[in-house]
Design an enzyme around this catalytic site. Structure first.
Site, PDB file in Angstrom:
ATOM      1  N   ARG A  55      37.081  37.680  54.237  1.00 34.85           N
ATOM      2  CA  ARG A  55      36.694  36.996  53.158  1.00 34.85           C
ATOM      3  C   ARG A  55      35.130  37.312  52.871  1.00 34.85           C
ATOM      4  O   ARG A  55      34.481  37.286  51.891  1.00 34.85           O
ATOM      5  CB  ARG A  55      37.254  35.467  52.997  1.00 34.85           C
ATOM      6  CG  ARG A  55      36.555  34.844  52.042  1.00 34.85           C
ATOM      7  CD  ARG A  55      37.514  33.459  51.850  1.00 34.85           C
ATOM      8  NE  ARG A  55      37.677  32.855  53.249  1.00 34.85           N
ATOM      9  CZ  ARG A  55      37.047  32.185  53.637  1.00 34.85           C
ATOM     10  NH1 ARG A  55      35.709  31.767  53.145  1.00 34.85           N
ATOM     11  NH2 ARG A  55      37.230  31.241  54.873  1.00 34.85           N
ATOM     12  N   TYR A 107      36.112  34.413  24.809  1.00 38.22           N
ATOM     13  CA  TYR A 107      37.332  34.683  25.496  1.00 38.22           C
ATOM     14  C   TYR A 107      38.289  33.345  25.532  1.00 38.22           C
ATOM     15  O   TYR A 107      37.576  32.361  26.104  1.00 38.22           O
ATOM     16  CB  TYR A 107      37.383  35.493  26.726  1.00 38.22           C
ATOM     17  CG  TYR A 107      38.577  35.559  27.097  1.00 38.22           C
ATOM     18  CD1 TYR A 107      39.601  36.106  26.903  1.00 38.22           C
ATOM     19  CD2 TYR A 107      38.851  35.188  28.559  1.00 38.22           C
ATOM     20  CE1 TYR A 107      41.106  36.561  27.364  1.00 38.22           C
ATOM     21  CE2 TYR A 107      39.901  35.255  29.415  1.00 38.22           C
ATOM     22  CZ  TYR A 107      41.168  35.930  28.820  1.00 38.22           C
ATOM     23  OH  TYR A 107      42.392  35.996  29.316  1.00 38.22           O
TER      24      TYR A 107
HETATM   25  N1  PLP Z   1      36.220  38.074  29.772  1.00 30.16           N
HETATM   26  C1  PLP Z   1      36.725  38.677  28.736  1.00 30.16           C
HETATM   27  C2  PLP Z   1      36.007  39.100  28.028  1.00 30.16           C
HETATM   28  C3  PLP Z   1      38.161  39.114  28.660  1.00 30.16           C
HETATM   29  O1  PLP Z   1      38.622  39.687  27.912  1.00 30.16           O
HETATM   30  C4  PLP Z   1      38.932  38.637  29.825  1.00 30.16           C
HETATM   31  C5  PLP Z   1      40.334  38.895  29.922  1.00 30.16           C
HETATM   32  O2  PLP Z   1      41.195  39.455  28.803  1.00 30.16           O
HETATM   33  C6  PLP Z   1      38.321  37.870  30.772  1.00 30.16           C
HETATM   34  C7  PLP Z   1      37.021  37.850  30.844  1.00 30.16           C
HETATM   35  C8  PLP Z   1      38.997  37.400  31.934  1.00 30.16           C
HETATM   36  O3  PLP Z   1      39.529  38.518  32.923  1.00 30.16           O
HETATM   37  P1  PLP Z   1      40.732  38.714  33.946  1.00 30.16           P
HETATM   38  O4  PLP Z   1      41.938  38.598  32.961  1.00 30.16           O
HETATM   39  O5  PLP Z   1      40.354  39.753  34.758  1.00 30.16           O
HETATM   40  O6  PLP Z   1      40.634  37.537  34.885  1.00 30.16           O
END
Ligand code: PLP
Length: 391
Positions: A55, A107
């Site tokens: 880790r 997001y």
């Molecule tokens: N940031 C953006 C712009 C995303 O589109 C996503 C997932 O779709 C994430 C972060 C989260 O990533 P993960 O699904 O790899 O945890």
């Protein structure tokens, strides 16, 4: 004597292939081996080699971290288990009582983290329209610690002026964190605009093959990178060796794949922009995008995502989706295969209806992730999706 090459003089295609490899001095493997190892023995008490416990650090993960830091132009990085792990590790740099400012159309998972989870730990977020500097300034409180940016925004591809927001943040001593997943280090260089921390969901373009979930945090400054790495070790959000190896493998072709994404997205956006069944196309590379001038200033490329508003009086949205053959109805983005989705019911359904509407996300909005297929085949697929056999 071997020639000394300074990484900062290399171009991305070369950096992607050569950075972080050559870890195998026993057999000279040209790729980085996977070290599926939970612990590393000490030669004697008090004398470990570079690694002690999986880790804390792992050679395969380290190779990926070196590679990503070089591609993004940062001092160092942490490779995490998921993109959300990267975001939450960065947010754990805050403490109870701190306040964050974030875009109102980020997001959906980030929105949920900031709006639902973090208030339980005393960290509050104000969501503002990031294309409105007055709204950003008005949201700053005495306890504000960071500004979280996603540009272009998701899914409507609105831009945040990076130089401007970074200047506002510096005036108030705030940390700037950007989710650069949509643009990648090749399409946009946030550190050039004074941003402190870059986040990626490597699940998307960086790995590019839709076969791993991963993330990364890259810091401009070495001390901040150390803090982030310590936080990742403490929270246990680090990437597994096999996943790190898959992402490293994907990175070798990443600069080449991006060229195909950009070319395809531009062709698709221009096709949709002319189609009578499409009300609006959101793509920063179109001259009609309201922030096209800013896009030309701060983006090196305009990305592989195209969003549009369908005229559902012409074609019901479910008919459009079910006619498509190459654009698969799925939530992710950035893979070699093209995907389509309805943010209202899919990627952004974790946001409240009110929050979605405030961000301009309606049921008629469709997001495309343009893959690496031939753009003419993709346009033909969309034509059939819109018009069926009528044309
Ligand atoms: N940031 C953006 C712009 C995303 O589109 C996503 C997932 O779709 C994430 C972060 C989260 O990533 P993960 O699904 O790899 O945890």
């Amino acid at each position: 004597m071997a020639r000394v090459i300074r990484p900062e003089t290399l171009r991305p295609e070369t950096l992607a292939i050569h950075t972080g490899v050559y870890k195998d001095t026993a057999f000279n493997s040209v790729t980085t081996p996977i070290y599926p190892c939970s612990t590393f023995y000490f030669d004697k008490l008090g004398e470990s080699k570079e690694y002690a416990y999986g880790r804390f650090g792992n050679p395969t993960r380290r190779a990926l971290e070196e590679n990503l830091a070089a591609l993004e132009g940062g001092a160092d990085s942490l490779a995490t288990a998921t993109g959300m792990a990267a975001l939450s590790t960065a947010i754990f740099l805050m403490k109870s009582g701190d306040h964050i400012i974030a875009g109102n159309d980020i997001y959906g998972g980030t929105w949920r983290l900031l709006d639902i989870c973090m208030p339980r730990y005393g960290i509050e977020t104000s969501f503002v329209a990031m294309d409105d500097p007055a709204a950003i300034r008005a949201a700053i409180r005495p306890n504000t610690k960071a500004i979280m940016i996603e540009t272009p925004s998701n899914p409507l591809l609105k831009l945040t002026d990076l130089a401007l927001v970074s200047a506002i943040a510096k005036e108030h001593g705030l940390l700037t964190i950007i989710d650069n997943t949509f643009m990648t280090p090749l399409g946009q260089r946030p550190f050039d605009f004074g941003i402190d921390i870059v986040i990626h969901s490597t699940t998307k373009y960086i790995n590019g093959h839709s076969d791993v979930i991963g993330g990364a945090i890259i810091c401009k400054d070495k001390d901040l990178a150390r803090q982030v790495q310590q936080m990742g070790i403490c929270l246990g959000t680090v990437a597994a060796p096999f996943d790190a190896w898959l992402v490293l493998r994907g990175i070798k072709s990443f600069p080449q794949r991006m060229k195909a994404h950009w070319r395809g997205a531009d062709a698709v956006a221009r096709y949709l922009n002319r189609h009578p069944f499409i009300k609006r196309v959101f793509y920063p590379g179109l001259e009609s995008h309201p922030q096209h001038e800013l896009a030309k200033r701060q983006m090196r490329q305009f990305g592989g995502i195209v969003t549009f508003e369908l005229d559902t009086a012409q074609i019901p949205i479910s008919d459009f989706f079910s006619r498509l053959r190459f654009f698969k109805l799925a939530m992710s983005l950035g893979g070699v295969e093209s995907l389509c989705e309805q943010p209202w019911s899919m990627s952004h359904d974790t946001m409240t209806e009110e929050a979605r509407l405030a961000a301009g996300i309606t049921p008629e909005i469709i997001r495309l992730s343009v893959g690496n297929e031939n753009p003419e085949d993709l346009i033909d697929d969309l034509r059939y999706g819109l018009e069926g056999d009528e044309a």
